[in-house]
Write a protein that holds these residues in place. Structure first.
Motif, short mmCIF file in Angstrom:
data_model
loop_
_atom_site.label_atom_id
_atom_site.label_comp_id
_atom_site.label_asym_id
_atom_site.label_seq_id
_atom_site.Cartn_x
_atom_site.Cartn_y
_atom_site.Cartn_z
N VAL A 29 1.93 6.89 2.69
CA VAL A 29 0.48 7.03 2.54
C VAL A 29 -0.05 7.96 3.65
CG1 VAL A 29 -1.73 5.82 2.64
CG2 VAL A 29 0.25 4.74 1.53
N VAL A 30 -0.64 9.09 3.24
CA VAL A 30 -1.18 10.04 4.21
C VAL A 30 -2.70 9.84 4.37
CG1 VAL A 30 -1.39 12.50 4.81
CG2 VAL A 30 0.70 11.64 3.74
N GLU A 31 -3.37 9.43 3.30
CA GLU A 31 -4.78 9.04 3.36
C GLU A 31 -4.97 7.84 2.45
OE1 GLU A 31 -6.97 10.32 5.34
OE2 GLU A 31 -5.92 12.18 5.89
N GLY A 32 -5.96 6.98 2.76
CA GLY A 32 -6.29 5.88 1.86
C GLY A 32 -5.48 4.63 2.15
N ARG A 33 -5.49 3.70 1.21
CA ARG A 33 -4.84 2.41 1.45
C ARG A 33 -4.37 1.77 0.15
NH1 ARG A 33 -8.56 -1.72 4.44
NH2 ARG A 33 -9.23 -2.07 2.30
N ILE A 34 -3.19 1.19 0.18
CA ILE A 34 -2.69 0.43 -0.97
C ILE A 34 -2.48 -1.03 -0.55
CG2 ILE A 34 -1.60 2.41 -2.08
CD1 ILE A 34 1.08 1.51 -0.99
N ARG A 35 -2.50 -1.89 -1.56
CA ARG A 35 -2.30 -3.33 -1.32
C ARG A 35 -1.02 -3.73 -2.04
NH1 ARG A 35 -3.99 -8.13 -4.02
NH2 ARG A 35 -4.85 -6.85 -5.68
N ILE A 36 -0.15 -4.48 -1.34
CA ILE A 36 1.12 -4.92 -1.91
C ILE A 36 0.96 -6.40 -2.24
CG2 ILE A 36 3.63 -4.97 -1.56
CD1 ILE A 36 2.28 -2.17 -1.21
N TYR A 37 1.24 -6.80 -3.49
CA TYR A 37 1.01 -8.19 -3.87
C TYR A 37 2.10 -8.68 -4.81
CZ TYR A 37 -0.79 -6.40 -8.33
OH TYR A 37 -0.91 -5.77 -9.55
N ARG A 38 2.12 -10.00 -5.00
CA ARG A 38 2.96 -10.63 -6.02
C ARG A 38 2.08 -11.51 -6.88
NH1 ARG A 38 8.60 -11.18 -5.31
NH2 ARG A 38 8.66 -13.33 -6.01
N THR A 39 2.56 -11.82 -8.08
CA THR A 39 1.80 -12.67 -8.97
C THR A 39 2.53 -14.01 -9.11
OG1 THR A 39 1.10 -10.69 -10.12
CG2 THR A 39 0.68 -12.78 -11.23
#
Lengths: 223, 223
Positions: free
Chosen positions: B52-62
């Motif tokens: 990731v160079v800009e911004g944000r991600i969310r890592i999740y499980r269900t």
């Protein structure tokens, strides 16, 4: 390493099955009793990768206030992922090790181990699967700690332990139960005593006996 | 990849500084808006390593009941350790990704990335240090969740946020505060409302203002 010991290692760690017998010349086994003081501490640089073939070690950190936080335990067939991160990333170890039960440990010199990692996909798969498993386990524990009240978690734990052990008498200390649930011993003891007063459990040294399983099952029902 | 973009990547990820310019031919940048549905799900096999160079991600499980558990977030200069475990261990991804803020992502084909890992100690150090940091962060959160009552944790969080932001008005939703503290939103809202009734805070949409810092400091004192 002689054939008999190697077979014992391979039984615990099938990920090493692809390694040819002649490559095991530099591998060693070491036995350490629980009385071994501070075998490995924060800042350690590993000369060998360690694999537990018998026994159990505890991986912990020490807080600024001097309290120990147990991160996880490593037994037969598992690996310490923080040790792997230290070896593979060429950075100091960020934890300490205590020996809980006398261990037989496989020692592989770091260059031998990293060569094996580069050459064998079965070993890479094992190591990185251990990273994933450990991360998910800690997160699931966090989830359960955050979202369920303590009596629910204790009731679920005891019912599960009784079902897996075929007995309503569960041999566990309050300390161990607290560590397994990621909470303080006082919290566990207080909850257990309340359950005992209400006739659900009877408590004796090192053993918790379920007297009224229906009471525990009711606690575990979603509201 | 052209020089300007590469410099942007190197600023976010100094671990790539040792990679010679000609090796960047196969690297690409990709922009993804938050509306991108299910960009990566459990079972995914990565063709590229993502940074990731800009911004944000969310890592999740269900969970089995369909509830999402956020494992962690990944922003500029960080890496998703579960993605690394999947790529390096050649096993399927065990999580899902959601895009929280429009991201610019560096894509490196997996063979290029694993060659770089083998050749450059700076990159290996970075990746494995991320493993260690993530594991310790989750464990510390678990520790804080397990051992401190919720009002103490909220008071400490708000005092810290006010001190770092130079203002007693903290822009954060109850939802975000709950996620940061690893608990349920209802628990956070209930505690904040009690603190507001007692004159310590004033609450408005998206902002929590500390009215009486002394009240919060007192809560945080060890008993």
């Amino acid at each position: 390493m002689e054939k008999g010991r190697r077979e014992d290692v391979l039984e615990a760690y099938p990920c090493f099955l692809a390694i040819p017998p002649e490559d095991w010349a530099q591998a060693e086994m070491l036995s350490l009793p629980p009385s071994t003081l501070h075998p490995i501490r924060e800042g350690h640089r590993f000369q060998h990768a360690l694999f537990v073939v018998e026994g159990r070690i505890r991986i912990y950190r020490t807080t600024a206030e001097g309290r120990e936080i147990t991160l996880y335990r490593v037994g037969r067939g598992q690996c310490c992922v923080l040790m792997m991160a230290s070896i593979l990333g060429d950075v100091p170890y960020e934890a300490s090790v205590a020996i809980e039960q006398e261990v037989n440990v496989l020692l592989l010199p770091v260059p031998v181990f990293t060569n094996w990692m580069a050459a064998h996909v079965s070993l890479r798969r094992f190591i990185y699967q251990q990273f994933t498993d450990r991360m998910l386990k800690v997160t699931q524990l966090l989830e359960s700690v955050s979202f369920q009240p303590m009596p629910v978690r204790i009731a679920a734990y005891l019912l599960h332990a009784a079902a897996s052990g075929d007995s309503n008498a569960i041999r566990i200390t309050h300390e161990q139960l607290a560590i397994d649930l990621g909470t303080a011993r006082e919290v566990v003891s207080r909850t257990l005593k309340k359950m005992a007063r209400e006739g659900a459990l009877s408590l004796s040294r090192g053993t918790i006996t379920i007297v009224n399983p229906g009471y525990l099952q009711e606690i575990c029902q979603p509201q």
